[in-house]
Each structure stands twice: as C-alpha cells, then as structure tokens.
Motif scaffolding. Structure first.
Motif, PDB file in Angstrom:
ATOM      1  N   UNK A 159       0.833  -1.200   0.000  1.00  0.00           N
ATOM      2  CA  UNK A 159       0.000   0.000   0.000  1.00  0.00           C
ATOM      3  C   UNK A 159       0.867   1.250   0.000  1.00  0.00           C
ATOM      4  N   UNK A 160       1.909   1.253   0.801  1.00  0.00           N
ATOM      5  CA  UNK A 160       2.823   2.392   0.840  1.00  0.00           C
ATOM      6  C   UNK A 160       3.496   2.620  -0.507  1.00  0.00           C
ATOM      7  N   UNK A 161       3.845   1.538  -1.185  1.00  0.00           N
ATOM      8  CA  UNK A 161       4.468   1.649  -2.502  1.00  0.00           C
ATOM      9  C   UNK A 161       3.505   2.262  -3.511  1.00  0.00           C
ATOM     10  N   UNK A 162       2.238   1.875  -3.438  1.00  0.00           N
ATOM     11  CA  UNK A 162       1.230   2.437  -4.330  1.00  0.00           C
ATOM     12  C   UNK A 162       1.078   3.936  -4.065  1.00  0.00           C
ATOM     13  N   UNK A 163       1.036   4.318  -2.787  1.00  0.00           N
ATOM     14  CA  UNK A 163       0.914   5.742  -2.452  1.00  0.00           C
ATOM     15  C   UNK A 163       2.105   6.541  -2.950  1.00  0.00           C
ATOM     16  N   UNK A 164       3.294   5.981  -2.829  1.00  0.00           N
ATOM     17  CA  UNK A 164       4.496   6.670  -3.314  1.00  0.00           C
ATOM     18  C   UNK A 164       4.467   6.831  -4.830  1.00  0.00           C
ATOM     19  N   UNK A 165       4.050   5.775  -5.539  1.00  0.00           N
ATOM     20  CA  UNK A 165       3.931   5.850  -7.001  1.00  0.00           C
ATOM     21  C   UNK A 165       2.875   6.863  -7.403  1.00  0.00           C
ATOM     22  N   UNK A 166       1.748   6.830  -6.726  1.00  0.00           N
ATOM     23  CA  UNK A 166       0.672   7.772  -7.000  1.00  0.00           C
ATOM     24  C   UNK A 166       1.167   9.208  -6.840  1.00  0.00           C
ATOM     25  N   UNK A 167       1.836   9.470  -5.746  1.00  0.00           N
ATOM     26  CA  UNK A 167       2.348  10.817  -5.497  1.00  0.00           C
ATOM     27  C   UNK A 167       3.331  11.270  -6.555  1.00  0.00           C
TER      28      UNK A 167
END
Length: 74
Positions: free
Chosen positions: A5-13
């Motif tokens: 989930x953290x990786x997805x948030x970082x990619x999204x950002x």
C-alpha cells in the motif's frame, strides 16, 4: 499499513507530481481545475499520510486528461 500500500501511495504521489509539472500546473491551478483541495494534492504528492478516495483520484485523472491507471502505475 502494508508495504504494498505504501508503494502504491508513493507511485501515486510521484505520478501526480510529474503530470502536474509536465503540464505546467501549479498546485493552486490543479486545485481549481480538478476541484481537489490543495492540501490534499500536497499530501498525495508527498506520498505519506494520504489515503485519497476513488472520487479524488478520478478528479485528478480528469484534470490531467489521462486514465486513472496512469496515476497508479509503478
């Protein structure tokens, strides 16, 4: 939160920031165009402390004129 989930948030950002900058948009202008509050955009681009709704993500994708999947790809 899970690591995935953290990786997805970082990619999204990163993807949002990159698209915004490539289109020459300030955060204030993106707020105006998308209807997403500047504080939310800053949190998303920062990659931490954000958990945007699907509606928010769709508003950003519409403002960038891209499919939602473009914002979420690694």
């Amino acid at each position: 939160m899970s690591n995935a989930f953290n990786e997805v948030l970082l990619s999204l950002g990163a993807n949002c920031k990159q698209k915004r900058q490539r289109q020459g948009l300030s955060v204030a202008r993106l707020e105006h165009v998308s209807g997403v509050k500047a504080a939310t955009i800053w949190r998303i681009e920062g990659g931490s402390g954000a958990n945007p709704t699907l509606r928010t993500l769709c508003k950003l994708a519409d403002a960038f004129d891209c499919p939602l999947s473009d914002l979420l790809e690694p």
